[in-house]
Design a protein around this motif. Structure first.
Motif, PDB file in Angstrom:
ATOM      1  N   TYR A   1       0.746  -0.973   0.095  1.00 33.64           N
ATOM      2  CA  TYR A   1       0.000  -0.032   0.032  1.00 33.64           C
ATOM      3  C   TYR A   1       0.906   1.196   0.046  1.00 33.64           C
ATOM      4  O   TYR A   1       0.304   2.181   0.376  1.00 33.64           O
ATOM      5  CB  TYR A   1      -1.139  -0.017   1.104  1.00 33.64           C
ATOM      6  CG  TYR A   1      -1.859  -1.083   1.256  1.00 33.64           C
ATOM      7  CD1 TYR A   1      -2.430  -1.888   0.165  1.00 33.64           C
ATOM      8  CD2 TYR A   1      -2.469  -1.727   2.400  1.00 33.64           C
ATOM      9  CE1 TYR A   1      -3.167  -2.912   0.151  1.00 33.64           C
ATOM     10  CE2 TYR A   1      -3.259  -2.872   2.457  1.00 33.64           C
ATOM     11  CZ  TYR A   1      -3.468  -3.450   1.203  1.00 33.64           C
ATOM     12  OH  TYR A   1      -4.230  -4.537   1.231  1.00 33.64           O
ATOM     13  N   ASP A   2       2.450   1.149  -0.540  1.00 32.31           N
ATOM     14  CA  ASP A   2       2.796   2.289  -0.616  1.00 32.31           C
ATOM     15  C   ASP A   2       2.196   3.120  -1.876  1.00 32.31           C
ATOM     16  O   ASP A   2       1.504   2.506  -2.866  1.00 32.31           O
ATOM     17  CB  ASP A   2       4.327   2.141  -0.882  1.00 32.31           C
ATOM     18  CG  ASP A   2       5.231   3.142  -1.474  1.00 32.31           C
ATOM     19  OD1 ASP A   2       5.295   3.949  -0.690  1.00 32.31           O
ATOM     20  OD2 ASP A   2       5.573   3.338  -2.613  1.00 32.31           O
ATOM     21  N   MET A   3       2.412   4.536  -1.901  1.00 35.23           N
ATOM     22  CA  MET A   3       1.752   5.454  -2.713  1.00 35.23           C
ATOM     23  C   MET A   3       2.044   4.910  -4.080  1.00 35.23           C
ATOM     24  O   MET A   3       1.149   5.137  -5.069  1.00 35.23           O
ATOM     25  CB  MET A   3       2.359   6.935  -2.412  1.00 35.23           C
ATOM     26  CG  MET A   3       2.055   7.672  -3.503  1.00 35.23           C
ATOM     27  SD  MET A   3       3.123   9.184  -3.452  1.00 35.23           S
ATOM     28  CE  MET A   3       4.593   8.660  -4.108  1.00 35.23           C
ATOM     29  N   THR A   4       3.306   4.386  -4.297  1.00 33.69           N
ATOM     30  CA  THR A   4       3.729   4.068  -5.497  1.00 33.69           C
ATOM     31  C   THR A   4       2.805   2.831  -6.091  1.00 33.69           C
ATOM     32  O   THR A   4       2.483   2.967  -7.388  1.00 33.69           O
ATOM     33  CB  THR A   4       5.086   3.771  -5.892  1.00 33.69           C
ATOM     34  OG1 THR A   4       5.965   4.831  -5.159  1.00 33.69           O
ATOM     35  CG2 THR A   4       5.568   3.566  -7.197  1.00 33.69           C
ATOM     36  N   MET A   5       2.667   1.969  -5.431  1.00 33.44           N
ATOM     37  CA  MET A   5       1.960   0.752  -5.683  1.00 33.44           C
ATOM     38  C   MET A   5       0.501   1.251  -6.214  1.00 33.44           C
ATOM     39  O   MET A   5      -0.108   0.853  -7.251  1.00 33.44           O
ATOM     40  CB  MET A   5       1.818  -0.299  -4.567  1.00 33.44           C
ATOM     41  CG  MET A   5       0.618  -1.236  -4.688  1.00 33.44           C
ATOM     42  SD  MET A   5       0.557  -2.133  -3.247  1.00 33.44           S
ATOM     43  CE  MET A   5      -0.404  -3.533  -3.623  1.00 33.44           C
TER      44      MET A   5
END
Length: 320
Positions: free
Chosen positions: A243-247
């Motif tokens: 759930y990192d922003m990049t994902m």
């Protein structure tokens, strides 16, 4: 480390908050469902070759080095790099342009850092950055070499077959006899009588490297890492968290596996939950010392928007 620094580097927000928001958002549901494909991402030979070429092209495009920033937080997150014995040997796997290597060399004047990458161009940039670094002379302690460790393993001049076997036997003895062998001199494993290699290592660092491999190649890569560590040696890990922003920014069509995504330039990125990381490292023979999410807020200077980054922080030990 002060309480304020600890908060900045690890817990600006709670991971459970992000998880709850993402799982309630129907527009993001495609990130959560099992992945099904009749054409899996990786055939044993072609996918890894393609990944190597994709990362070489990536480093060619970013040859100025401006794309990367020196990871000055590294020694605060991994103080063992400073507190270990005087002449420690470190292997940085997937060093890129040297943004991880430089703070290690600056932080401890007696450490030797061996650094590999699949891209010669990236290593050239790293060497240039090290040579241009201000302060103490560090270039003589920096040893870069081209290596795609997930395909070919590490070279024998780094750790020879004899040292690997001795280290592996020590590990097997420990598993079969408990702590009986704990009192033996560990230096015997790196005595290196024939001087054919540098001997087993004190540290391996995997900083945003494991996620660039196809998932099915990760176990072999970690087994290679533990084989070059001395008993009691540490693997220091940081990579992209679930759930990192990049994902969450990846569109559906760039999803190529469960929590695996292919960027438009052909490079791969995976996003880890803690259970997956634990299973991978324990499966390779490591002991888990630390494993947690780092949840950090940063601000986009161009538009002023806050970004929530989620990384996985880990410390893993090869058994004594």
């Amino acid at each position: 480390m002060s309480e304020e620094e600890t908060k900045y580097f690890s817990k600006d927000f709670e991971w459970e908050e992000v998880r709850e928001e993402v799982e309630k958002n129907l527009s993001l549901r495609y990130h959560l469902v099992p992945f099904e494909s009749s054409t899996p991402l990786s055939s044993p030979s072609s996918s890894l070759a393609n990944q190597s070429e994709a990362w070489k092209s990536f480093h060619n495009r970013h040859s100025s080095g401006r794309f990367f920033k020196e990871r000055r937080y590294l020694l605060k997150e991994f103080p063992e790099l400073l507190s270990f014995h005087e002449y420690s040997k470190v292997l940085e796997v997937g060093c890129g342009n040297g943004s991880t290597v430089l703070p290690i060399l600056r932080g401890k004047q007696s450490s030797a850092v061996y650094a590999c990458d699949c891209s010669k161009e990236a290593l050239d940039r790293a060497k240039e950055m090290i040579d241009a670094a201000d302060g103490i002379l560090i270039k003589d302690r920096f040893h870069p070499f081209v290596c795609d460790f997930s395909r070919n393993g590490f070279p024998k001049w780094l750790v020879c077959d004899s040292c690997r076997r001795d280290s592996l036997q020590k590990h097997r003895d420990f598993l079969s006899d408990g702590n009986k062998s704990e009192g033996m001199e560990l230096n015997k494993l790196s005595s290196n009588k024939d001087h054919c290699c540098i001997g087993v290592l004190d540290f391996v660092t995997l900083i945003f490297t494991l996620s660039s491999l196809p998932f099915q190649k990760m176990p072999t890569a970690l087994e290679e890492c533990i084989s070059v560590l001395k008993p009691g040696g540490l693997l220091l890990f940081r990579d992209y968290g679930l759930y990192d922003m990049t994902m969450l920014r990846f569109p559906l069509e760039q999803r190529v596996g469960f929590r695996e995504y292919m960027r438009s330039d052909g490079t791969l990125s995976s996003f880890f939950c803690l259970d997956t990381v634990r299973d991978l490292f324990v499966g390779a023979g490591f002991i888990v010392l630390e494993l947690e999410y780092c949840c950090i807020k940063s601000v986009n200077r161009q538009n002023g928007k806050q970004m929530r980054r989620v990384w996985v922080h880990g410390k893993f030990q090869k058994p004594l």
